[in-house]
Design a protein around this motif. Sequence first.
Motif, PDB file in Angstrom:
ATOM      1  N   GLN A 157     -28.459 -15.890  22.897  1.00 40.58           N
ATOM      2  CA  GLN A 157     -28.314 -17.335  23.072  1.00 40.58           C
ATOM      3  C   GLN A 157     -29.046 -18.141  22.002  1.00 40.58           C
ATOM      4  O   GLN A 157     -28.900 -19.358  21.949  1.00 40.58           O
ATOM      5  CB  GLN A 157     -28.828 -17.740  24.456  1.00 40.58           C
ATOM      6  N   THR A 214     -26.990 -20.233  31.212  1.00 37.29           N
ATOM      7  CA  THR A 214     -26.748 -20.677  29.847  1.00 37.29           C
ATOM      8  C   THR A 214     -25.680 -19.829  29.179  1.00 37.29           C
ATOM      9  O   THR A 214     -24.869 -20.332  28.400  1.00 37.29           O
ATOM     10  CB  THR A 214     -28.050 -20.600  29.028  1.00 37.29           C
ATOM     11  N   ALA A 215     -25.672 -18.547  29.479  1.00 38.38           N
ATOM     12  CA  ALA A 215     -24.653 -17.678  28.896  1.00 38.38           C
ATOM     13  C   ALA A 215     -23.267 -18.103  29.336  1.00 38.38           C
ATOM     14  O   ALA A 215     -22.317 -18.122  28.552  1.00 38.38           O
ATOM     15  CB  ALA A 215     -24.916 -16.219  29.310  1.00 38.38           C
ATOM     16  N   THR A 218     -22.407 -21.315  27.544  1.00 40.20           N
ATOM     17  CA  THR A 218     -22.096 -21.042  26.137  1.00 40.20           C
ATOM     18  C   THR A 218     -20.686 -20.499  25.985  1.00 40.20           C
ATOM     19  O   THR A 218     -19.938 -20.884  25.082  1.00 40.20           O
ATOM     20  CB  THR A 218     -23.102 -20.036  25.559  1.00 40.20           C
TER      21      THR A 218
END
Length: 228
Positions: A157, A214-215, A218
């Motif tokens: 990330q 967050t992954a 993203t």
Amino acid sequence: MSVAPRVPARPPSATSRESELAASIKALVLAGDRDTARERFAELVARQQRRAVRIAYNYLRAAHDADEAVHDAFVKVFTHITSYREEYPFEVWFTRILVNGCLDLRKARTRRLRWALPMSSQPDGTPPPEPAAKQPSPEDRLMSSERAKQITSAVEQLPDRQRLVFTMCHIAEHTTSEVSQALGLSEATVRVHLFRAIRKLRKLLDHPRLTSTTAVNTAALDRERSAV
């Protein structure tokens, strides 16, 4: 008229065996003796092989892809050996080529997965049999731990420049001075990228849920960008 004190010159760092080999290979290629250059290059590959596989595996998490990235990096090194600058450590130059290749391979793999069609079912409607699973190696078992997955996800990330600096400093074990030479950045800028990378990794690893969230975000952002 005042005279500024002279700053003593830094003693030159010892040249590694890899750098010596690279310089001799370059000279042989320029002289047209490619056969001898290939013999010397075989020694260079043998000295860097294990380290290169470790770095590539850290990026790609698949042994086959790591081997492919390492092979491609060595091919590029020999093809462009005449552009090697002897004043820089060979290991840093090679690491930059390898890491860039890993990033390109990861992008290509992501594109393949994004556009891959689902496998068709069997004529009778039953799904195709699953292929036999390979027995995991000790390294695979170690890296399958939950903590290792969290670390890998967190590193992935990082922004590209921070991830590259972090990998070269902490995985390839280069100094910030060597990294600055390889990337064409000031050493202060390299230190800033490294500091920010470590700070973000600590934040992500202290909040595992944030890492997975967050992954997902993203991945969604990547899909939106590809649709534009």
